[in-house]
Design an enzyme around this catalytic site. Structure first.
Site, mmCIF file in Angstrom:
data_model
loop_
_atom_site.group_PDB
_atom_site.id
_atom_site.type_symbol
_atom_site.label_atom_id
_atom_site.label_comp_id
_atom_site.label_asym_id
_atom_site.label_seq_id
_atom_site.Cartn_x
_atom_site.Cartn_y
_atom_site.Cartn_z
ATOM 1 N N HIS A 24 31.818 25.645 34.917
ATOM 2 C CA HIS A 24 31.469 26.359 33.681
ATOM 3 C C HIS A 24 30.144 25.802 33.153
ATOM 4 O O HIS A 24 30.081 25.295 32.037
ATOM 5 C CB HIS A 24 32.557 26.216 32.599
ATOM 6 C CG HIS A 24 33.742 27.105 32.795
ATOM 7 N ND1 HIS A 24 34.910 26.936 32.104
ATOM 8 C CD2 HIS A 24 33.941 28.180 33.604
ATOM 9 C CE1 HIS A 24 35.784 27.866 32.479
ATOM 10 N NE2 HIS A 24 35.222 28.625 33.387
ATOM 11 N N HIS A 80 40.458 38.338 40.109
ATOM 12 C CA HIS A 80 39.722 37.847 38.931
ATOM 13 C C HIS A 80 38.228 37.968 39.209
ATOM 14 O O HIS A 80 37.771 37.636 40.313
ATOM 15 C CB HIS A 80 40.129 36.383 38.713
ATOM 16 C CG HIS A 80 39.512 35.701 37.547
ATOM 17 N ND1 HIS A 80 39.004 36.363 36.448
ATOM 18 C CD2 HIS A 80 39.331 34.367 37.299
ATOM 19 C CE1 HIS A 80 38.541 35.461 35.592
ATOM 20 N NE2 HIS A 80 38.716 34.256 36.085
ATOM 21 N N GLU A 82 35.685 36.389 37.692
ATOM 22 C CA GLU A 82 34.767 35.277 37.425
ATOM 23 C C GLU A 82 34.038 34.891 38.712
ATOM 24 O O GLU A 82 34.586 35.012 39.817
ATOM 25 C CB GLU A 82 35.509 34.070 36.807
ATOM 26 C CG GLU A 82 34.532 33.086 36.184
ATOM 27 C CD GLU A 82 35.179 32.056 35.243
ATOM 28 O OE1 GLU A 82 36.415 32.032 35.103
ATOM 29 O OE2 GLU A 82 34.403 31.279 34.632
ATOM 30 N N ASP A 84 33.239 32.373 40.383
ATOM 31 C CA ASP A 84 33.752 31.442 41.402
ATOM 32 C C ASP A 84 34.698 32.139 42.383
ATOM 33 O O ASP A 84 35.004 31.580 43.435
ATOM 34 C CB ASP A 84 34.423 30.216 40.763
ATOM 35 C CG ASP A 84 35.402 30.557 39.668
ATOM 36 O OD1 ASP A 84 35.249 31.604 39.024
ATOM 37 O OD2 ASP A 84 36.331 29.766 39.433
ATOM 38 N N HIS A 146 42.677 34.000 33.620
ATOM 39 C CA HIS A 146 41.953 33.284 32.594
ATOM 40 C C HIS A 146 41.020 34.158 31.767
ATOM 41 O O HIS A 146 40.562 33.781 30.696
ATOM 42 C CB HIS A 146 41.210 32.164 33.341
ATOM 43 C CG HIS A 146 39.989 31.602 32.822
ATOM 44 N ND1 HIS A 146 38.846 31.454 33.547
ATOM 45 C CD2 HIS A 146 39.723 31.106 31.597
ATOM 46 C CE1 HIS A 146 37.928 30.885 32.824
ATOM 47 N NE2 HIS A 146 38.419 30.659 31.647
ATOM 48 N N ASP A 165 43.645 31.751 38.966
ATOM 49 C CA ASP A 165 43.372 30.512 38.227
ATOM 50 C C ASP A 165 44.653 29.780 37.787
ATOM 51 O O ASP A 165 44.684 28.542 37.734
ATOM 52 C CB ASP A 165 42.548 30.816 36.964
ATOM 53 C CG ASP A 165 41.056 30.955 37.258
ATOM 54 O OD1 ASP A 165 40.601 30.499 38.319
ATOM 55 O OD2 ASP A 165 40.356 31.527 36.411
ATOM 56 N N TYR A 193 43.094 20.547 33.952
ATOM 57 C CA TYR A 193 42.746 21.961 34.106
ATOM 58 C C TYR A 193 43.413 22.791 33.002
ATOM 59 O O TYR A 193 42.783 23.610 32.338
ATOM 60 C CB TYR A 193 43.226 22.386 35.492
ATOM 61 C CG TYR A 193 42.900 23.776 35.953
ATOM 62 C CD1 TYR A 193 41.819 24.006 36.786
ATOM 63 C CD2 TYR A 193 43.720 24.846 35.623
ATOM 64 C CE1 TYR A 193 41.539 25.281 37.260
ATOM 65 C CE2 TYR A 193 43.451 26.117 36.087
ATOM 66 C CZ TYR A 193 42.355 26.326 36.912
ATOM 67 O OH TYR A 193 42.094 27.587 37.376
ATOM 68 N N HIS A 226 42.318 27.704 43.072
ATOM 69 C CA HIS A 226 41.642 26.399 43.086
ATOM 70 C C HIS A 226 42.665 25.325 43.463
ATOM 71 O O HIS A 226 43.799 25.329 42.967
ATOM 72 C CB HIS A 226 41.120 26.017 41.692
ATOM 73 C CG HIS A 226 40.048 26.916 41.171
ATOM 74 N ND1 HIS A 226 38.779 26.981 41.717
ATOM 75 C CD2 HIS A 226 40.037 27.770 40.120
ATOM 76 C CE1 HIS A 226 38.050 27.837 41.030
ATOM 77 N NE2 HIS A 226 38.791 28.344 40.063
#
Ligand code: FEO
Length: 397
Positions: A24, A80, A82, A84, A146, A165, A193, A226
């Site tokens: 982030h 997702h 995002e 990553d 998330h 996530d 996390y 992750h």
């Protein structure tokens, strides 16, 4: 790491990022690296679940092409948007133009917003199913776990939940399964996390877990996006999430301060002495906000029943490292914790009030009139700080 079979023709095709130390942007420290888990499910049809972060896009697509003829991939699942997880889509879609990407309605908005491409999106909602032949993927929307677009998918017969996530950790390991890694490292990364990323969404975490449990899906594994996969007692992380989502706290007090000429540090140490005099069983953590790892500080605040924060007074305000931590905890929305402030000053002396106001606005139960010392603490101040520490230690959980 080479791709490998997780079980039943489900393959891990992600990337271990051993080097990652910040996530982030500069917000979150990842001292044990991370992984971007992508999964290939081979059945009569083939589905690819999530991709990897953009810097690894070319490498990812090349490795994937060594594992499977890319044209044999029938469906791409974007749990997702995002970066990553979606970061390799642009590279992948060059090789697979027109292949369908399954995601939520919000997923389309986010993916389009990032990559500005009009790929072949197919919107899915909770309960929708995609047949792969012998098995199905069942989709479960998971907004704010998330981002608003997030979703899980579940592979029937193999009973694998791909949770993206949720239930993840920023933890690079060559072992990749929860039963093979150091339990101390695993749980330290899992709580860090949760505390730093998922705390603001705790009510939604609880609701979503209750909803998934009510579906009574048999569960053999949880494969997050992750860190390591949960194959030994996968529900243990689900139970932990329920605990963490319920205003979590331990018998812990955390003191966080910043200091110019060590007067505020001395106050912190005296409060700490008072706490230990009153209750030697309490777990006490003391951090200088300007020197300690801020992600670690947030994790320790998450575990605490009481937080005590102090700063020197500067320009009628507080020092910037402490202000940064206060801004982080405002956003995280911790619940059901006590808090107090302390400060040193030379003439104007606003720091206590500022810290106290920020803590109150962040939802802490604030204890007024924390130590406020002019110049450097003398014997009388030291005794007062210790007394304050004793009082703080006596506050219930
Ligand atoms: Fe790992 Fe919200 O992305």
């Amino acid at each position: 790491m080479e791709h490998f079979e997780v079980m039943d023709s489900v393959y891990w095709v992600g990337k271990i990022d051993w080097e990652l130390r910040k996530f982030h942007g500069e917000e979150y420290t990842t001292m044990r690296g991370s992984t971007y888990n992508s999964y290939l499910v081979k059945d009569q049809k083939v589905a690819l679940i999530d991709t990897v972060w953009e810097p690894f896009a070319k490498e990812y697509v090349k490795s994937l092409a060594n594992t499977i003829d890319l044209n044999k991939i029938d469906f791409i699942i974007a749990n997702h948007a995002e970066i990553d997880h979606s970061g390799a889509l642009t590279e992948l879609m060059k090789a697979l133009p027109g292949k369908p990407i399954y995601c939520t309605r919000n997923g389309i908005k986010s993916i389009k917003g990032h990559y500005h491409k009009d790929w072949n999106f197919i919107t899915v909602k909770t309960g929708d199913k995609l047949s792969l032949g012998n098995r199905e993927l069942v989709f479960v929307e998971a907004p704010m776990l998330h981002w608003p677009d997030s979703m899980f998918c579940y592979l029937t017969k193999s009973n694998i939940l791909f949770s993206n996530d949720a239930f993840g950790q920023h933890y690079a390991s060559e072992f990749m399964y929860n039963d093979l890694v150091s339990q101390a490292e695993l749980w330290s990364e899992a709580i860090k996390y949760y505390a730093n990323i998922l705390t603001p969404f705790s009510p939604l975490v609880k609701k979503k877990i209750d909803e998934v449990l009510a579906m009574k899906l048999p569960l053999s594994m949880i494969c997050p996006s992750h860190g390591v996969m949960w194959r030994r007692e996968p529900t243990q992380i689900v139970e932990k999430y329920l605990e963490w989502a319920s205003n979590y706290k331990e018998n812990q007090i955390t003191i966080v301060y910043d200091t110019m000429w060590n007067a505020t540090r001395r106050i912190a140490e005296c409060i700490a002495d008072g706490i230990m005099l009153h209750d030697p069983t309490v777990r006490l953590k003391v951090f200088n906000a300007a020197k300690a790892d801020k992600t670690e500080i947030i994790t320790e605040i998450f575990k605490s029943k009481t937080v005590v924060m102090g700063s020197s007074t500067i320009n009628r305000g507080i020092l910037n490292a402490l202000a940064g931590i206060l801004e982080q905890i405002r956003g995280l929305g911790f619940k059901d914790k006590n808090a107090a402030s302390f400060s040193s000053y030379g003439w104007s002396g606003e720091a206590n009030r500022i810290i106290e106001e920020l803590l109150t606005k962040s939802g802490f139960t604030t204890i007024p009139e924390g130590p406020r010392v002019m110049w450097y603490p003398g014997d009388e101040d030291i005794e007062k700080c210790k007394e304050f520490g004793k009082m703080i230690a006596g506050l219930g959980r």
